[in-house]
Write an enzyme that holds these catalytic residues in place. Sequence first.
Site, PDB file in Angstrom:
ATOM      1  CG  ASN A 137      45.432  41.191  37.187  1.00 34.50           C
ATOM      2  OD1 ASN A 137      44.410  41.467  37.822  1.00 34.50           O
ATOM      3  ND2 ASN A 137      45.742  39.964  36.835  1.00 34.50           N
ATOM      4  CG  HIS A 139      41.736  39.849  39.162  1.00 33.36           C
ATOM      5  ND1 HIS A 139      42.903  39.155  39.385  1.00 33.36           N
ATOM      6  CD2 HIS A 139      41.171  39.988  40.380  1.00 33.36           C
ATOM      7  CE1 HIS A 139      43.028  38.897  40.669  1.00 33.36           C
ATOM      8  NE2 HIS A 139      41.991  39.395  41.288  1.00 33.36           N
ATOM      9  CD  GLU A 144      43.632  36.612  36.695  1.00 33.21           C
ATOM     10  OE1 GLU A 144      43.675  37.855  36.776  1.00 33.21           O
ATOM     11  OE2 GLU A 144      44.193  35.862  37.509  1.00 33.21           O
TER      12      GLU A 144
HETATM   13  C1  GLP Z   1      41.420  37.858  44.682  1.00 33.47           C
HETATM   14  C2  GLP Z   1      39.918  37.583  44.514  1.00 33.47           C
HETATM   15  C3  GLP Z   1      39.163  38.837  44.216  1.00 33.47           C
HETATM   16  C4  GLP Z   1      39.715  39.947  45.073  1.00 33.47           C
HETATM   17  C5  GLP Z   1      41.100  40.293  44.600  1.00 33.47           C
HETATM   18  C6  GLP Z   1      41.789  41.342  45.454  1.00 33.47           C
HETATM   19  O1  GLP Z   1      42.252  37.020  43.987  1.00 33.47           O
HETATM   20  N1  GLP Z   1      39.551  36.562  43.605  1.00 33.47           N
HETATM   21  O2  GLP Z   1      37.784  38.638  44.412  1.00 33.47           O
HETATM   22  O3  GLP Z   1      38.895  41.085  44.959  1.00 33.47           O
HETATM   23  O4  GLP Z   1      41.886  39.163  44.413  1.00 33.47           O
HETATM   24  O5  GLP Z   1      42.167  40.832  46.699  1.00 33.47           O
HETATM   25  P1  GLP Z   1      42.517  41.751  47.920  1.00 33.47           P
HETATM   26  O6  GLP Z   1      41.268  42.414  48.326  1.00 33.47           O
HETATM   27  O7  GLP Z   1      43.028  40.812  49.000  1.00 33.47           O
HETATM   28  O8  GLP Z   1      43.552  42.709  47.454  1.00 33.47           O
END
Ligand code: GLP
Length: 262
Positions: A137, A139, A144
């Site tokens: 999304n 973030h 968020e």
């Molecule tokens: C999580 C973390 C982020 C991370 C993101 C993507 O919830 N809080 O810091 O970058 O989501 O995660 P992933 O790299 O596993 O796709």
Amino acid sequence: MEVVICRDDQEVGSVAAARVAQVCRDAGRPAVLGVATGASPLSCYAALARRIAAGELDLSEASAFALDEYVGLPRGHEESYEQVIRRTVTEPLGLDPARVHTPDGFADDVEAAAAGYERAIAGAGGMDVQILGVGANGHVGFNEPSSSLASRTRIKSLDDRTRRDNARFFASLDEVPRHCLTQGLGTIMDARAVVLIAQGAAKADAVRGVVEGPVTAMCPGSVLQLHRTVTVVIDEAAASGLALREYYRETYAHKTAWQAFE
Ligand code: GLP
């Protein structure tokens, strides 16, 4: 913003690590790293560990500040980011655990913990390089959509998409915390350099929003367009929504020697 489109995750890791290593070397002091959890930076951490083993990089005196932490898990929970960072960053990179920090999501007074985290980052002289993933999304950290673009470390509520994305780490969706402490977008923007990493088609929309979309709180990572030193390292699938992807490819392929960081 420099956008580097890589063949696969292996190359994403090597290129991101090369950029992180360059910033660490140029820091002129033991580096202060901002570190992310999640799958995205794992190949970068692995490539950094290889550089350290080869004697090309020394992080023995480096400090690290994690981006975020859940609120509501018991201290020591295997999926708390304190533990995830220990497993994925502190141990593989041989960092001194005393110099690796996570926001204290277990504190009775999380607001005081958030303010203390900001002071600790400032006390370390700020971050030289912030390593980031991006949520589907848009973030970054746990900022968020609708997060203030000027925000500092604070408590946030996780959105439904993020809780569902992170349910894979827990026995059920109900066990995924609803709150977190996260560095703010303003905190992230204070890092002297940023390296954002993304792989896979599920990140294509988020990457397009971060790199080419309007700067908007609805895609929190888009605030990075206002940062002067961002390197976005992505694979082909994550790059698939970018209008200017051929331009980014050409630009990277024809960098002058003094611009290279590999
Ligand atoms: C999580 C973390 C982020 C991370 C993101 C993507 O919830 N809080 O810091 O970058 O989501 O995660 P992933 O790299 O596993 O796709």
